[in-house]
Design an enzyme around this catalytic site. Structure first.
Site, mmCIF file in Angstrom:
data_model
loop_
_atom_site.group_PDB
_atom_site.id
_atom_site.type_symbol
_atom_site.label_atom_id
_atom_site.label_comp_id
_atom_site.label_asym_id
_atom_site.label_seq_id
_atom_site.Cartn_x
_atom_site.Cartn_y
_atom_site.Cartn_z
ATOM 1 N N LYS A 14 0.828 -1.217 0.000
ATOM 2 C CA LYS A 14 0.000 0.000 0.000
ATOM 3 C C LYS A 14 0.860 1.264 0.000
ATOM 4 C CE LYS A 14 -2.204 -1.157 3.727
ATOM 5 N NZ LYS A 14 -1.609 -2.473 4.000
ATOM 6 N N ARG A 89 -10.713 0.961 8.738
ATOM 7 C CA ARG A 89 -10.292 -0.372 9.181
ATOM 8 C C ARG A 89 -11.454 -1.231 9.644
ATOM 9 N NH1 ARG A 89 -4.580 -0.954 10.226
ATOM 10 N NH2 ARG A 89 -3.537 1.050 9.993
ATOM 11 N N ARG A 128 11.344 -6.266 4.629
ATOM 12 C CA ARG A 128 11.236 -4.846 4.964
ATOM 13 C C ARG A 128 11.824 -4.585 6.354
ATOM 14 N NH1 ARG A 128 5.347 -2.135 4.928
ATOM 15 N NH2 ARG A 128 5.213 -2.962 7.035
ATOM 16 N N ARG A 134 11.467 -0.913 11.633
ATOM 17 C CA ARG A 134 10.200 -1.213 12.309
ATOM 18 C C ARG A 134 10.307 -2.570 12.993
ATOM 19 N NH1 ARG A 134 4.957 0.003 8.682
ATOM 20 N NH2 ARG A 134 4.177 -1.319 10.347
ATOM 21 N N ARG A 146 -0.522 -9.510 13.222
ATOM 22 C CA ARG A 146 -1.029 -8.389 12.409
ATOM 23 C C ARG A 146 -1.874 -8.897 11.241
ATOM 24 N NH1 ARG A 146 4.157 -5.554 10.705
ATOM 25 N NH2 ARG A 146 2.764 -4.230 9.484
#
Length: 190
Positions: A14, A89, A128, A134, A146
């Site tokens: 995204k 969401r 990532r 992160r 998640r």
């Protein structure tokens, strides 16, 4: 006005694709995470209210989030459109967003849902995590939580937009450029 909900699970692309869409269609990017951080840093009334929930580990109530979005929409009266990233969401958030946009004489044009197999999502997030800084992208258990949360809480929002004939599912597998071209073709066909 072109208003897009860019949708998909963590790791679907995204963030990468929203940059391409913003550039191509001159859209204003509305990321609820960025909006929260800016309001908290700026110590706005809404930011302090949001922080009070976040500090307790609670979700920020929809009303607070919608009021922050409303404030951002008001800052860009001449925008050609918006791309909503990380919102809605939940179905109640989608309903509230529809009401907010309707009050401004516009609506969601399309929901672009990036579809990516779970194993690919996990691989992308772990990759990532090596460069993003992160911590939630480096722990396979957190990644799975998640993804599970997305499937349980967020994925049903697709049904809300499908019922309005605004859902377009996009294959999120391939090169960045291939996926971008799929998105452009879908929007250009509107």
């Amino acid at each position: 006005m072109l208003n897009i909900v860019l949708f998909g699970p963590p790791g679907a692309g995204k963030g990468t694709q929203s940059e391409k869409l913003i550039e191509q269609y001159q859209l204003k990017h509305l990321s609820t995470g960025d909006i929260f951080r800016a309001n908290i840093k700026g110590e706005t009334e809404l930011g302090l209210l949001a922080k009070s929930y976040i500090d307790k580990g609670d979700l920020v109530p929809d009303e607070v989030t919608i009021n922050m979005l409303k404030s951002e929409l008001e800052k860009a009266p001449d925008a050609k459109g918006f791309i909503f990233d990380g919102f809605p969401r939940t179905t109640p958030q989608a309903e509230a967003l529809d009401q907010l946009l309707e009050s401004r004489g516009t609506q969601i044009s399309i929901m672009l849902a990036l579809e990516v197999e779970e194993n690919e999502l996990k691989a992308r997030l772990l990759e990532r995590g090596k460069t993003s800084g992160r911590s939630d992208d480096t722990d396979p258990a957190i990644i799975q939580a998640r993804i599970d949360n997305y499937n349980r809480e967020t994925a049903p929002v697709k049904d809300f937009y499908a019922a309005q004939n605004k859902l377009q599912v996009i294959d999120g597998i391939g090169s960045i450029e291939e996926i971008t071209q799929r998105l452009f073709a879908t929007i250009d066909a509107l």
